[in-house]
Write an enzyme that holds these catalytic residues in place. Sequence first.
Site, PDB file in Angstrom:
ATOM      1  CE  LYS A   1      -3.803  -0.406   2.543  1.00 30.28           C
ATOM      2  NZ  LYS A   1      -4.413  -0.586   3.888  1.00 30.28           N
TER       3      LYS A   1
ATOM      4  NE  ARG B   1      -5.201   3.560   3.946  1.00 30.69           N
ATOM      5  CZ  ARG B   1      -5.302   3.837   2.654  1.00 30.69           C
ATOM      6  NH1 ARG B   1      -4.670   4.892   2.132  1.00 30.69           N
ATOM      7  NH2 ARG B   1      -5.985   3.048   1.865  1.00 30.69           N
TER       8      ARG B   1
ATOM      9  N   GLY C   1      -6.267  -9.803   8.234  1.00 33.50           N
ATOM     10  CA  GLY C   1      -5.846 -10.325   9.529  1.00 33.50           C
ATOM     11  C   GLY C   1      -4.974  -9.344  10.258  1.00 33.50           C
TER      12      GLY C   1
ATOM     13  CG  MET D   1      -4.602  -2.540  13.738  1.00 35.04           C
ATOM     14  SD  MET D   1      -3.728  -1.057  14.152  1.00 35.04           S
ATOM     15  CE  MET D   1      -4.241  -0.028  12.806  1.00 35.04           C
TER      16      MET D   1
ATOM     17  NE  ARG E   1      -6.192  -4.586  -3.318  1.00 33.19           N
ATOM     18  CZ  ARG E   1      -6.734  -4.724  -2.133  1.00 33.19           C
ATOM     19  NH1 ARG E   1      -5.976  -4.835  -1.072  1.00 33.19           N
ATOM     20  NH2 ARG E   1      -8.036  -4.770  -1.973  1.00 33.19           N
TER      21      ARG E   1
ATOM     22  CG  HIS F   1      -8.945 -49.060 -10.568  1.00 30.71           C
ATOM     23  ND1 HIS F   1     -10.296 -48.812 -10.616  1.00 30.71           N
ATOM     24  CD2 HIS F   1      -8.619 -49.635 -11.746  1.00 30.71           C
ATOM     25  CE1 HIS F   1     -10.776 -49.238 -11.776  1.00 30.71           C
ATOM     26  NE2 HIS F   1      -9.778 -49.750 -12.474  1.00 30.71           N
TER      27      HIS F   1
ATOM     28  CD  GLU G   1       7.888 -47.665 -17.431  1.00 26.23           C
ATOM     29  OE1 GLU G   1       7.052 -47.033 -16.780  1.00 26.23           O
ATOM     30  OE2 GLU G   1       7.588 -48.478 -18.326  1.00 26.23           O
TER      31      GLU G   1
ATOM     32  CB  SER H   1       8.485 -42.287 -23.930  1.00 27.85           C
ATOM     33  OG  SER H   1       7.368 -41.835 -23.219  1.00 27.85           O
TER      34      SER H   1
ATOM     35  N   GLY I   1       8.900 -42.422 -18.218  1.00 22.70           N
ATOM     36  CA  GLY I   1       7.718 -42.672 -17.394  1.00 22.70           C
ATOM     37  C   GLY I   1       8.120 -42.306 -15.977  1.00 22.70           C
ATOM     38  CB  THR I   2       8.572 -39.045 -14.349  1.00 17.71           C
ATOM     39  OG1 THR I   2       7.361 -38.499 -14.844  1.00 17.71           O
ATOM     40  CG2 THR I   2       9.732 -38.602 -15.201  1.00 17.71           C
TER      41      THR I   2
ATOM     42  CB  CYS J   1       4.372 -40.236 -21.330  1.00 19.48           C
ATOM     43  SG  CYS J   1       5.000 -41.812 -20.782  1.00 19.48           S
TER      44      CYS J   1
ATOM     45  CE1 TYR K   1       6.371 -37.342 -25.718  1.00 22.44           C
ATOM     46  CE2 TYR K   1       8.269 -37.446 -27.186  1.00 22.44           C
ATOM     47  CZ  TYR K   1       7.352 -38.079 -26.359  1.00 22.44           C
ATOM     48  OH  TYR K   1       7.413 -39.427 -26.174  1.00 22.44           O
TER      49      TYR K   1
END
Length: 924
Positions: free
Chosen positions: A26, A97, A106, A108, A343, A460, A793, A812, A814-815, A880, A900
């Site tokens: 402010k 202020r 929260g 003053m 703001r 699942h 993986e 690819s 697989g993490t 992926c 990718y």
Amino acid sequence: MASDTTKYVFAFEEGDGKDKKLLGGKGANLCEMTQIGLNVPPGFVISTAACLEYLSTPDRKLPPGLLDHVHAQMRALEEKTGKGFGDPENPLLVSVRSGSAMSMPGMMDTILNLGLNAGTLQGEIRSTGDPRFGYDAYRRFIQLFGKVALGVSDSLFDKQFEEVKKACNAKQDVDLSASDLKEVCERFLKVVEDATGRPFPEDPYQQLEIAIKAVFNSWMGKRAVDYRKQFNITPDMANGTAVNVVTMVFGNRGDDSATGVGFTRSPATGENKLYGEYLVNAQGEDVVAGIRTPKPIDRLQVEMPELAAQLDQLRDRLEGHYREVQDFEFTIERGTLYCLQTRNGKMNATAMVRTSVEMEREGLISKREALLRIQPELLEQMLFPRLDPKVKVNAVAQGLPASPGAASGVAVFDADRAEQLGKDLGQKVILVREETKPEDIHGFFASQGILTSRGGKTSHAAVVARGMGKPCVAGAEGISVDVDRREAIVGETSFKEGDVITIDGTTGKVYLREIPTVEPDFTPELSTLLGWSDEEAKLKVMANADTPDDARRALKYGAVGIGLARTERMFNDPERLPIVIEMIVAETPEQRQAALDRLLPLQRKDFKELFEVMSPNPVTIRLLDPPIHEFLPSEHVLERELAELRSLGMATRGISVLAGAMGLLHTPDKARHDIDAMRRMVDTSMVEDAIAKKEAMLKKVRALYETNPMLGHRGVRLGITFPEIYQMQIRAILEAAAECSRMGIEVHPQIKVPQVCTVQELKKVKSFVDVIHEEITQRYGHPVSFKFGTMIEVVRACMRAESLAEEAEFFSFGTNDLTQATFSFSREDAENKFLPLYNQSGILQDNPFEVLDVKGVGKLMQLAVDWGRSVKPGLHVGICGEHGGHPNSIAFCHKAGLDYVSCSGPRVPVARLAAAHAALLAQD
Ligand code: ADP
Ligand code: MG
Ligand code: MG
């Protein structure tokens, strides 16, 4: 710490508007607005550094010399305004202020009208000629100061106020006369004296000092401390609060005065139009308090056309300077417009996107800024239905936010009922289970959303729901599901089948009533913004999609291919599951082949549809991955079913005996007829066949039992031990591709092998591919082009990347599995047992299954990328796993040089923007 020469107090003309940490948001903006020539009432800021210094002293003492500087600033205010602080002839009043670097409720409350006392009050009345105004200002000041700075309870004031109102028969505050308000002031002064044991402070400088300390103290108040904890506001982000002392201006000086709040553009839609509300003849707090209903800002054109024009100018100057949508406060005192705060505006996703595109077109911001001002995650709001934010209801239970989006429907407790009510009767249903199994899949299709009381984010239910893009709350442990009684107990209450519930898979909350949802909208502006993203991004964004519907959705979201199509989902289709089971329980290769021969045309059709939808984009198909026992019911279920079948067998034989015995009895014709009908209905041999089938399944389930299925007989291991399965899938892929090509549809299939740890596995599978490919080339008269690659993986796959790259055309990552393997954590167990504690105690910063562990897993990935490309420079590399849709992980993938990322369809827009962010921020 701070030296004597530390500057703690800054006039609005001198404070550095960029230094929000020092001056608070402010204060910094009040300085900045003053310096660019906007009409801000004169004032000054006491810095957050002064606050920290004050709080660090054992007996809470203001830094030495601070008050002298405050006095000097007050004298400067007196000069600027021509008024005197405490001067009964022409009193200067100020507001005090709070304001820290982060906007933070929260702390003053603001004290208005500080400087009033018995003497200055009379001056104020004389100079305005308005006693009612004077007493009204005074009673507000006594109450606010009493409450905020002296800690006197509001209710003590309210009680006196009500008494006066009653005594003079006033319904509303405005009905009170000046003398009534005078009476109120006298009573209020007494309230303060009684509560604090001291008279109300008369000396304005004493008032100011108390107020400054109260603001500083509020930084460590419980409300503020809790808020910072809740929202993870670290000292690094905001430390201490500043105090702003601002000359009072009055919006309540008659009909040529007003106060209001404005948004430079609509925070709901982003429309480029001043948005806001105001009240004539009122003070700022009246707008907030909601005592009077404010008017829409458009009305100002009619009521005060000259000021409406000035307000439009203010709006242009604010946006022109901040180059961001502003949320501001203004007051008009007797025809003069003042700006009291500004703001950056908080907006919903739709408004953020629209303003980004429009501000770029207006030349206000660059494309780079238009992209970077939006957090990618925010876009998710635009892609899933969400709960109507206007409806406020408390949740009854909290589970894991397992698949985003919100849905309402009647609760049902098993998949068959879900299908009956959902599919056959067209009702909206929510499937509620303890946990779900593959055999529940038809219930998923029929439901709006899924709620489970057990299981984590990879249960699942969670995985399947995410795949289908349906909301899911998993592991809501506060709910205990009783399937037999078709009821769920939630703490003190419960819900039954048919009761309407709402789940919010974005937050994990569950509600016991219908809450309307707001549908997502893919706006033209979002398309534009994502188009710009694609121009900047290096990473391409593909989607994980298993069905033509998923694929169409992914395309709509802008995916440029499918990075992962899981074939097991196709096996789970209710019409196919019996054939799959037959394949699994087969005793001989011939039996297995017979089942596979029935599956082949079905899979071929699946792939053809995917290819057609995605043409000419690549479609990456992963060969079967999960352990095959996942397609069978559990041992427990089979045992129960067998017991039931066996007693049915007994009963059936009993009916035969009864029928035979009828000749011996005097049985009426009708009864004979009924028993014959029963006999025909349940024929003994049918029951026996069913028992035999289930026994075979049970035997298979027991034979396939594994201690650690995730580390067991799955992925390529399965493909090598049951070559017919992979061969069928490879054939289905290549034949589908050949048929598409024949129809003139351009296709780019990619075959991906899961769980590979050595090149020998790849070679083996490649040998299947080569044979089948050769045969199909012969048959169709032309070769089918395809790519052959591997999932990475398994840790060993990373270590052997050079060797794998000789056989694979793409990698690819697989993490999900790679993370489990790197940490040796099983995700389910980790998330349910020890990860929360690990996170809380800081042993691990994040949940590595949600936030890619760049230091460990990422390191392995980087090694694999570099080693792989050292052998095959053009090696195509992507990710992926679930991480592929998360901005931080995407930033890492960009740095690691991946080509990718692939993620679920609805995350595609998030990923596209995140990929652009990664590229833009990497330039810095
Ligand atoms: P908050 O952070 O809660 O918005 P503010 O400090 O902005 O608190 O003040 C609360 C209200 O008082 C706002 O409506 C504001 O415009 C008004 N206000 C604050 N200072 C002054 C002043 N000097 N003159 C007139 N109104 C003021
Ligand atoms: Mg404010
Ligand atoms: Mg995997």
